[in-house]
Design a protein around this motif. Structure first.
Motif, PDB file in Angstrom:
ATOM      1  N   UNK A 194       0.980  -1.300  -0.027  1.00 10.91           N
ATOM      2  CA  UNK A 194       0.488  -0.292  -0.419  1.00 10.91           C
ATOM      3  C   UNK A 194       1.085   1.163  -0.124  1.00 10.91           C
ATOM      4  N   UNK A 195       2.192   1.173   0.535  1.00  7.73           N
ATOM      5  CA  UNK A 195       3.171   2.032   0.791  1.00  7.73           C
ATOM      6  C   UNK A 195       3.890   2.561  -0.042  1.00  7.73           C
ATOM      7  N   UNK A 196       4.940   0.813  -1.295  1.00  8.91           N
ATOM      8  CA  UNK A 196       6.084   0.854  -1.041  1.00  8.91           C
ATOM      9  C   UNK A 196       5.848   0.738  -2.168  1.00  8.91           C
ATOM     10  N   UNK A 197       7.459   0.890  -3.442  1.00 10.41           N
ATOM     11  CA  UNK A 197       7.333   0.053  -5.077  1.00 10.41           C
ATOM     12  C   UNK A 197       8.052  -0.446  -4.644  1.00 10.41           C
ATOM     13  N   UNK A 198       8.610  -1.516  -4.472  1.00 13.43           N
ATOM     14  CA  UNK A 198       9.698  -2.758  -4.421  1.00 13.43           C
ATOM     15  C   UNK A 198      10.013  -3.120  -6.007  1.00 13.43           C
ATOM     16  N   UNK A 199      11.314  -2.024  -6.083  1.00 11.29           N
ATOM     17  CA  UNK A 199      12.056  -2.304  -7.329  1.00 11.29           C
ATOM     18  C   UNK A 199      13.533  -3.389  -7.559  1.00 11.29           C
ATOM     19  N   UNK A 200      14.107  -3.686  -8.443  1.00  7.68           N
ATOM     20  CA  UNK A 200      15.028  -4.555  -7.651  1.00  7.68           C
ATOM     21  C   UNK A 200      15.492  -4.494  -9.685  1.00  7.68           C
ATOM     22  N   UNK A 201      16.717  -5.429  -9.439  1.00 12.52           N
ATOM     23  CA  UNK A 201      17.595  -5.977 -10.290  1.00 12.52           C
ATOM     24  C   UNK A 201      18.940  -6.797  -9.915  1.00 12.52           C
ATOM     25  N   UNK A 202      19.020  -7.264 -10.511  1.00 16.30           N
ATOM     26  CA  UNK A 202      20.242  -8.831 -10.099  1.00 16.30           C
ATOM     27  C   UNK A 202      19.611  -9.476  -9.228  1.00 16.30           C
ATOM     28  N   UNK A 203      20.533  -8.356  -7.410  1.00 16.43           N
ATOM     29  CA  UNK A 203      20.653  -8.992  -6.478  1.00 16.43           C
ATOM     30  C   UNK A 203      20.702  -7.982  -5.857  1.00 16.43           C
ATOM     31  N   UNK A 204      20.170  -6.924  -6.723  1.00 25.09           N
ATOM     32  CA  UNK A 204      19.793  -6.109  -5.242  1.00 25.09           C
ATOM     33  C   UNK A 204      17.264  -5.264  -5.599  1.00 25.09           C
ATOM     34  N   UNK A 205      17.624  -4.568  -4.304  1.00 27.71           N
ATOM     35  CA  UNK A 205      16.494  -4.842  -4.135  1.00 27.71           C
ATOM     36  C   UNK A 205      16.045  -2.895  -2.801  1.00 27.71           C
ATOM     37  N   UNK A 206      15.416  -2.709  -4.022  1.00 28.37           N
ATOM     38  CA  UNK A 206      15.165  -1.305  -3.711  1.00 28.37           C
ATOM     39  C   UNK A 206      13.498  -0.766  -2.957  1.00 28.37           C
ATOM     40  N   UNK A 207      13.391   0.179  -1.562  1.00 24.59           N
ATOM     41  CA  UNK A 207      12.075   0.285  -1.352  1.00 24.59           C
ATOM     42  C   UNK A 207      12.261   2.236  -1.642  1.00 24.59           C
ATOM     43  N   UNK A 208      11.278   2.010  -2.418  1.00 20.70           N
ATOM     44  CA  UNK A 208      10.942   3.723  -2.912  1.00 20.70           C
ATOM     45  C   UNK A 208       9.176   3.758  -2.649  1.00 20.70           C
ATOM     46  N   UNK A 209       9.574   4.931  -2.596  1.00 19.69           N
ATOM     47  CA  UNK A 209       7.704   5.879  -2.039  1.00 19.69           C
ATOM     48  C   UNK A 209       6.931   5.386  -2.903  1.00 19.69           C
TER      49      UNK A 209
END
Length: 441
Positions: A424-439
């Protein structure tokens, strides 16, 4: 499910001879194979939490550094590799946290999008805390597949996830593992001849898991089934001829399930009633049909080598279509349906929005990168998020106008296409071995 008597929340591989997954947690419920959290999600002092280095065949434990989780697979194995540099934001919003796994993920193997951040790799499905990015639970393979990741298109080559669960089959049962609450897992006997057959899961959508049981030894055909997750009930099961299967990932809408039927030669797109499994209609389809997307009014499917057609959900009659012109050099990919609009994606990077009722185009936006079947755009609230190659990042578009809101890129090297999911509040965006949480916008 038959959990070990000593720990009812932790079934072992020996309890399930043909289980695809098993829980693998430390005695104190920390993940057994954690990786480092490189920014955000720390303890009160703001740093990542340290953990133990556990040796599977040894009895010792070493203290981990404040920035690195380390884990050795066997006694006498090599020391863990030193931590890699932290990927930083190169463009777009500042991540709320960033997590780096110990090996590259394979998001293309996930059938469905969970509402919690996960990384799927050969070692298992790592579940993270949405707010902090710290490891919560590792669901691991009982045995790694020898042909990983090349078996993604094979039966059971995908991992079926729902909003908060991952589903597997074993010994004639459908097993439901909760991603964050092991006390909420359950196991349900499958219908028909499941106890003597092999089960394949196609996907989970609208809280319904779809699958098929085939006999052993295989004699052709099988039995389709649907299980409603909230009340753990088999909605229906019926014999299925050889060549009939829901398209992967299963994408029902309006109480209907698109399926591929090649049982009588050729390809046909059929529609099943989600509540009963009854076939409602079937129409000729492109040879090798690999996708169909439904919304409340239409089923969208390929037309010709590059186009798309919208079929009426009620009877399968054609309503409107989009096709390239004689000079165009593009191919349409699976669309994203959202309410009154449907979003089309061409492999040359052109995105367009159309009214679902008539197919009239409202806007178009050209991306600075190409798209392919690995690109799985995400519609969340007022924004349409489109993943590109690792170096291109993620483009956020206004879903109503097509205007660019931002592009997120990081400094980390990579070769994979970005993968997206959200809560509901985060976009989880990743590639290869990394994952970011974005608003989310």
């Amino acid at each position: 499910m038959q959990p070990a008597p000593s720990d009812p929340a932790r079934p072992s591989a020996s309890d399930r001879a043909d289980a695809a997954w098993q829980w693998d947690t430390d005695a104190d419920d920390r993940p057994a194979a954690p990786a480092e959290v490189l920014s955000g999600g720390g303890d009160e002092d703001g740093g990542p939490r340290p953990t133990r280095r556990r040796l599977l065949a040894g009895a010792g434990a070493l203290a981990a550094g404040a920035a690195v989780w380390a884990f050795a697979r066997s006694a006498g194995g090599p020391d863990p590799a030193p931590p890699r540099p932290l990927p930083t934001r190169a463009a777009g919003p500042e991540p709320l946290w960033t997590y780096r796994g110990r090996e590259s993920a394979a998001p293309e193997r996930l059938s469905g999008r969970p509402a919690v951040p996960v990384l799927l790799s050969r070692e298992g499905l790592q579940v993270l805390d949405p707010a902090a990015g710290t490891p919560l639970r590792m669901l691991t393979f009982a045995a790694a597949k020898a042909d990983w990741p090349n078996d993604v298109d094979q039966p059971n080559g995908r991992v079926v996830v729902g909003t908060d669960r991952v589903f597997t089959t074993s010994n004639g049962h459908l097993d439901s593992h909760h991603l964050t609450d092991p006390a909420s897992e359950w196991s349900l006997p499958l219908p028909g001849e499941a106890g003597n057959g092999a089960a394949t899961l196609f996907g989970c959508a609208d809280d319904i898991v779809y699958g098929e049981v085939t006999p052993r030894p295989y004699t052709g055909g099988g039995e389709l089934f649907a299980v409603r997750v909230p009340d753990r009930r088999v909605l229906w099961h019926r014999p299925s001829p050889l060549g009939e299967r829901p398209l992967v990932p299963a994408g029902p809408a309006g109480g209907r399930v698109p399926v591929l039927d090649s049982s009588a030669g050729g390809s046909r797109l059929a529609l099943l009633d989600a509540a009963s499994g009854t076939r409602l209609w079937a129409v000729p389809a492109e040879s090798g049909l690999s996708w169909a997307v439904a919304d409340a009014e239409h089923v969208y499917a390929p037309e010709g080598p590059a186009g798309l057609r919208a079929l009426r959900l009620a009877d399968g009659t054609p309503h409107w279509s989009v096709a390239p012109g004689p000079a165009d050099q593009w191919r349409l990919l699976p669309p994203v349906a959202g309410g009154a609009l449907v979003y089309l994606f061409r492999d040359n990077g052109l995105v367009s929005a159309h009214t679902a009722a008539t197919g009239a185009q409202l806007w178009e936006h050209r991306l600075p990168f190409r798209l392919d079947r690995r690109s799985r755009p995400l519609l969340a609230g007022p924004a349409l998020y489109v993943p590109g190659p690792a170096a291109a990042g993620v483009r956020a578009l206004d879903a109503a106008t097509g205007e660019e809101r931002w592009t997120f890129r990081d400094s980390g090297p990579g070769v994979d296409v970005w993968s997206l999911s959200n809560d509901v509040g985060h976009l989880f965006a990743g590639h290869d071995d990394v994952l970011h949480a974005l608003p989310l916008i």
